[in-house]
Scaffold this motif. Sequence first.
Motif, PDB file in Angstrom:
ATOM      1  N   ALA A   1       9.103  -3.835 -10.687  1.00 39.19           N
ATOM      2  CA  ALA A   1       9.135  -3.593  -9.246  1.00 39.19           C
ATOM      3  C   ALA A   1       7.844  -2.934  -8.775  1.00 39.19           C
ATOM      4  N   ILE A   2       7.319  -1.996  -9.573  1.00 45.54           N
ATOM      5  CA  ILE A   2       6.073  -1.328  -9.215  1.00 45.54           C
ATOM      6  C   ILE A   2       4.904  -2.316  -9.226  1.00 45.54           C
ATOM      7  N   ARG A   3       4.900  -3.221 -10.201  1.00 46.57           N
ATOM      8  CA  ARG A   3       3.841  -4.240 -10.224  1.00 46.57           C
ATOM      9  C   ARG A   3       3.886  -5.086  -8.954  1.00 46.57           C
ATOM     10  N   ARG A   4       5.103  -5.428  -8.537  1.00 48.38           N
ATOM     11  CA  ARG A   4       5.239  -6.237  -7.324  1.00 48.38           C
ATOM     12  C   ARG A   4       4.785  -5.440  -6.094  1.00 48.38           C
ATOM     13  N   ALA A   5       5.175  -4.163  -6.037  1.00 51.29           N
ATOM     14  CA  ALA A   5       4.744  -3.323  -4.918  1.00 51.29           C
ATOM     15  C   ALA A   5       3.224  -3.150  -4.921  1.00 51.29           C
ATOM     16  N   GLY A   6       2.637  -3.037  -6.128  1.00 53.71           N
ATOM     17  CA  GLY A   6       1.193  -2.919  -6.230  1.00 53.71           C
ATOM     18  C   GLY A   6       0.489  -4.148  -5.684  1.00 53.71           C
ATOM     19  N   GLU A   7       1.026  -5.329  -5.954  1.00 56.92           N
ATOM     20  CA  GLU A   7       0.445  -6.561  -5.423  1.00 56.92           C
ATOM     21  C   GLU A   7       0.515  -6.563  -3.896  1.00 56.92           C
ATOM     22  N   GLN A   8       1.644  -6.117  -3.360  1.00 54.14           N
ATOM     23  CA  GLN A   8       1.788  -6.056  -1.900  1.00 54.14           C
ATOM     24  C   GLN A   8       0.804  -5.071  -1.295  1.00 54.14           C
ATOM     25  N   LEU A   9       0.664  -3.908  -1.947  1.00 57.47           N
ATOM     26  CA  LEU A   9      -0.217  -2.869  -1.422  1.00 57.47           C
ATOM     27  C   LEU A   9      -1.675  -3.322  -1.469  1.00 57.47           C
ATOM     28  N   ALA A  10      -2.096  -3.940  -2.576  1.00 58.09           N
ATOM     29  CA  ALA A  10      -3.479  -4.418  -2.685  1.00 58.09           C
ATOM     30  C   ALA A  10      -3.766  -5.476  -1.628  1.00 58.09           C
ATOM     31  N   ALA A  11      -2.779  -6.319  -1.331  1.00 56.29           N
ATOM     32  CA  ALA A  11      -2.982  -7.381  -0.341  1.00 56.29           C
ATOM     33  C   ALA A  11      -3.200  -6.825   1.060  1.00 56.29           C
ATOM     34  N   LEU A  12      -2.722  -5.604   1.312  1.00 50.89           N
ATOM     35  CA  LEU A  12      -2.892  -5.006   2.644  1.00 50.89           C
ATOM     36  C   LEU A  12      -4.355  -4.745   2.974  1.00 50.89           C
ATOM     37  N   PHE A  13      -5.207  -4.625   1.957  1.00 53.48           N
ATOM     38  CA  PHE A  13      -6.618  -4.353   2.185  1.00 53.48           C
ATOM     39  C   PHE A  13      -7.423  -5.617   2.481  1.00 53.48           C
ATOM     40  N   GLU A  14      -6.780  -6.772   2.397  1.00 52.47           N
ATOM     41  CA  GLU A  14      -7.480  -8.015   2.699  1.00 52.47           C
ATOM     42  C   GLU A  14      -7.560  -8.185   4.213  1.00 52.47           C
ATOM     43  N   GLU A  15      -8.750  -8.392   4.704  1.00 52.72           N
ATOM     44  CA  GLU A  15      -8.976  -8.489   6.146  1.00 52.72           C
ATOM     45  C   GLU A  15     -10.176  -9.403   6.379  1.00 52.72           C
ATOM     46  N   PRO A  16     -10.081 -10.346   7.321  1.00 56.87           N
ATOM     47  CA  PRO A  16     -11.237 -11.210   7.611  1.00 56.87           C
ATOM     48  C   PRO A  16     -12.465 -10.375   7.972  1.00 56.87           C
ATOM     49  N   ARG A  17     -13.615 -10.771   7.464  1.00 59.30           N
ATOM     50  CA  ARG A  17     -14.845 -10.023   7.725  1.00 59.30           C
ATOM     51  C   ARG A  17     -15.462 -10.496   9.035  1.00 59.30           C
ATOM     52  N   GLU A  18     -14.759 -10.194  10.101  1.00 60.90           N
ATOM     53  CA  GLU A  18     -15.193 -10.566  11.457  1.00 60.90           C
ATOM     54  C   GLU A  18     -14.987  -9.383  12.376  1.00 60.90           C
ATOM     55  N   GLY A  19     -15.925  -9.169  13.298  1.00 56.58           N
ATOM     56  CA  GLY A  19     -15.789  -8.102  14.269  1.00 56.58           C
ATOM     57  C   GLY A  19     -16.277  -6.771  13.743  1.00 56.58           C
ATOM     58  N   PRO A  20     -16.201  -5.728  14.570  1.00 54.25           N
ATOM     59  CA  PRO A  20     -16.680  -4.396  14.177  1.00 54.25           C
ATOM     60  C   PRO A  20     -15.978  -3.888  12.912  1.00 54.25           C
ATOM     61  N   LEU A  21     -16.756  -3.282  12.030  1.00 52.54           N
ATOM     62  CA  LEU A  21     -16.217  -2.801  10.756  1.00 52.54           C
ATOM     63  C   LEU A  21     -15.104  -1.783  10.954  1.00 52.54           C
ATOM     64  N   SER A  22     -15.318  -0.817  11.849  1.00 54.22           N
ATOM     65  CA  SER A  22     -14.310   0.233  12.010  1.00 54.22           C
ATOM     66  C   SER A  22     -12.991  -0.333  12.527  1.00 54.22           C
TER      67      SER A  22
ATOM     68  N   GLN B   1     -12.560  -4.591  -1.751  1.00 53.02           N
ATOM     69  CA  GLN B   1     -12.441  -5.121  -0.388  1.00 53.02           C
ATOM     70  C   GLN B   1     -13.325  -4.352   0.590  1.00 53.02           C
ATOM     71  N   VAL B   2     -13.285  -3.021   0.516  1.00 54.14           N
ATOM     72  CA  VAL B   2     -14.059  -2.205   1.455  1.00 54.14           C
ATOM     73  C   VAL B   2     -15.554  -2.421   1.238  1.00 54.14           C
ATOM     74  N   ILE B   3     -15.992  -2.454  -0.003  1.00 50.63           N
ATOM     75  CA  ILE B   3     -17.415  -2.673  -0.285  1.00 50.63           C
ATOM     76  C   ILE B   3     -17.850  -4.048   0.209  1.00 50.63           C
ATOM     77  N   ALA B   4     -16.986  -5.047   0.058  1.00 45.63           N
ATOM     78  CA  ALA B   4     -17.323  -6.377   0.561  1.00 45.63           C
ATOM     79  C   ALA B   4     -17.529  -6.359   2.071  1.00 45.63           C
ATOM     80  N   HIS B   5     -16.750  -5.542   2.770  1.00 42.36           N
ATOM     81  CA  HIS B   5     -16.897  -5.441   4.229  1.00 42.36           C
ATOM     82  C   HIS B   5     -18.232  -4.806   4.616  1.00 42.36           C
ATOM     83  N   LEU B   6     -18.782  -3.966   3.770  1.00 46.39           N
ATOM     84  CA  LEU B   6     -20.060  -3.336   4.080  1.00 46.39           C
ATOM     85  C   LEU B   6     -21.210  -4.338   4.032  1.00 46.39           C
ATOM     86  N   GLU B   7     -21.025  -5.408   3.265  1.00 41.42           N
ATOM     87  CA  GLU B   7     -22.010  -6.487   3.176  1.00 41.42           C
ATOM     88  C   GLU B   7     -23.400  -5.967   2.795  1.00 41.42           C
TER      89      GLU B   7
END
Length: 262
Positions: free
Chosen positions: A69-90, A140-146
């Motif tokens: 269950a924790i592995r599944r929750a970890g996958e869900q939590l990691a997926a929350l950081f995925e965001e299209p790299r469009e628009g203002p960073l903040s 994910q965050v470092i990728a957004h910094l480009e």
Amino acid sequence: MSASSSPRPPRRRLGVEQRREQLIAVALEFFAKQAPEEVSIDEIAAAAGASRPLVYHYFPGKQGLYEEAIRRAGEQLAALFEEPREGPLSERLHRVMGRYLGFVESHGPGFSALLRGGSASSTPDTGAVIDRVRQAAMDQVIAHLELPGPSVRVRLAVRAWIANAETTAIAWLADQDGLQPRPDRLTRQELQLRLVQEFVVMLLVSLSYEPELLPAFRSFFAQERPEGPTGLLVRRLTGLLADPALAAEALRLATPDPAPGA
């Protein structure tokens, strides 16, 4: 009515993978609301409309079910950081933090127990899940910094910010405990904004040590909007420096003392 006192749902025949996924989903609901040591296999079986022996047929015990269950929750939590790299960073990070805090709030006791490492059910395997979530968030965050090649200082700043988000979220959850909520407790929206603005400040600190990052940071600020998290932060800081006494002290600190004998 609590999960343990809910009417037992009728049993129905499921395929092997369907039943396994169902048991994991039901276990996740329990572990989201209670520390794992407070949950029993009987409760999970009853809520899933299954028998205790059937649960043991799919998992070696509660610990094995908890880790899955924790592995599944970890996958869900990691997926929350995925965001299209469009628009203002903040604004991108503001959306990420909104999803993150929503997850934290809905998985309160389980989230806190796991990150604190204080649960009796915590193991190297569950710790590895959190490490993977942290690494995925950092990537994910470092990728957004480009940035062409993030320096050690930048990577350290991002890692520190992710750790700060974790500890802050745990403290924020603790403020919800008890019958009477604290009157000065931050709302989720306030905390969401604050965490993003703290990230902007950490970026500025990194820039102060690495002026070669200035071109990349000019591009970052050029995309920001006055109504976004960075714009709101700049207005607040500008308002503080409008105080003559504070501005004078800031100017004093920015002026180096003359060298002896000069």
